[in-house]
Design an enzyme around this catalytic site. Sequence first.
Site, mmCIF file in Angstrom:
data_model
loop_
_atom_site.group_PDB
_atom_site.id
_atom_site.type_symbol
_atom_site.label_atom_id
_atom_site.label_comp_id
_atom_site.label_asym_id
_atom_site.label_seq_id
_atom_site.Cartn_x
_atom_site.Cartn_y
_atom_site.Cartn_z
ATOM 1 C CG HIS A 157 13.585 -1.857 9.813
ATOM 2 N ND1 HIS A 157 14.074 -2.528 8.920
ATOM 3 C CD2 HIS A 157 14.654 -1.950 10.546
ATOM 4 C CE1 HIS A 157 15.395 -2.751 8.891
ATOM 5 N NE2 HIS A 157 15.547 -2.453 10.164
ATOM 6 C CB SER A 278 -14.037 13.884 2.831
ATOM 7 O OG SER A 278 -14.832 12.785 2.336
ATOM 8 C CE LYS A 284 -10.332 10.735 5.310
ATOM 9 N NZ LYS A 284 -10.323 9.963 4.114
ATOM 10 C CD GLU A 291 -3.113 13.157 0.975
ATOM 11 O OE1 GLU A 291 -3.526 12.184 0.061
ATOM 12 O OE2 GLU A 291 -3.660 13.797 1.665
#
Length: 463
Positions: A157, A278, A284, A291
């Site tokens: 979970h 970024s 970043k 992704e």
Amino acid sequence: MSNKMWGGRFAAGPSDIMEEINASIGFDRKLASQDIAGSKAHVAMLAHAGIVSSADADAITKGLDEVGAEIEAGSFTFSRALEDIHMNVEQRLADLIGPAAGRLHTARSRNDQVALDFKLWVRDTIDALDAQLADLQQALAEKALAHASAVMPGFTHLQSAQPVTFGHHLLAYVEMISRDRGRLRDARKRLNESPLGAAALAGTSFPIDRDMTAKALGFDRPTANSLDSVADRDFVLETLGAAAICATHLSRFAEEIVLWTTPQFGFIKLSDAFSTGSSIMPQKRNPDAAELVRGKTGRVVGALVALFSVMKGLPLAYSKDMQEDKEGAFDALQTLSLTIAATAGMVRDMAPDLKRMKASAGAGYSTATDLADWLVRSLKMPFRDAHHVTGRIVAAASARAIALEKLSLAEMQAIEPRIGAEVFGVLGVVRSVNSRTSYGGTAPANVRRQARRWIAKLKAPAK
Ligand code: ARG
């Protein structure tokens, strides 16, 4: 102008929009080398069976090689008016060798031709994917061996459950990929029957030798039913199914990489080679490759669903709908290849923060099960009672916001008087993973053994 291939029946040519919707040359040119190999095998068989003269067969074979060379060199002019790769090749052959070219299509149809070409392409692609997946397994198994005893939290979970090792976690993917490879191998085995010679749908009256062409093209045997031969696209569905499952595995791993590289988890770092910045936030480091591995899975699954939708209502045998089998499959399998390569790259690149993983492994009372197991072993409690007692001890620690091992013996004894000081021996995360020696469990000794087994297996020549 009416079409050269079927102009006998037609007075006029197709409208522009007809040509546009009908043509597949924009994408099936990818099948050029398979188409030429298939034609060469076919004409050799025609000559062997006395259906064409050996002089014509020689001219056709030489001509086909020439066409192949032109395509490879990039000097071939593909024509939309000629619809697809099959007619483009045949027309060029006619330009090069003259009327003998017209004999190549004896005892054959584009229906068995396209089934053949696509099977050959899918077969080659499966072999290439298999090699890539083996490389990914290698990368994972080596990383697993290097970190066989590095403790990290195991989750259910996405809540801290029990400590595991990083190596154990990586080896989970080696197992998944092993099944993916098995599925692709199964698909390959089942597809490896030659449809060539089924002709349009009913077979042919010419005395062809289908075993000869099957053998020449590396098939196990010819397909047994001509209708099925030209109507079957399960070989594509099955391969895409295996690809979709594989992509789903890579996507789950990619999701973990995305989580692990966040400052909040901080379990691994990807180097500059596998991170992006970024344009506005200077701090970043984004895991774009992970992704995209996750995101591109949609394309692979989408191609499978699309082809199911194309096939589900088709009566036997061939329908032009089936031309829609190619673009999705090309895209999906190329996409899978890219995502496997990117995943292997990230695995080799990733540097785990072992301290942080270990600290996090103890969070959330992850050794509570070890305490319950200790109560069962040492106090002979039934597991359900031990579970209840442990729950009360966890609640006591949680109320004070401290770790289990930070409770005093007296505090534990207030809940279960028979607990002795030995209990502290099972409460650490390292002891926890070391104790999980059951087959398939996370104990570092197991992980090391499994990683070594995989590395040896992957090095051994494929059987
Ligand atoms: N381009 C076609 C395809 O990909 C080849 C087969 C055409 N057959 C036909 N009867 N029109 O499916």
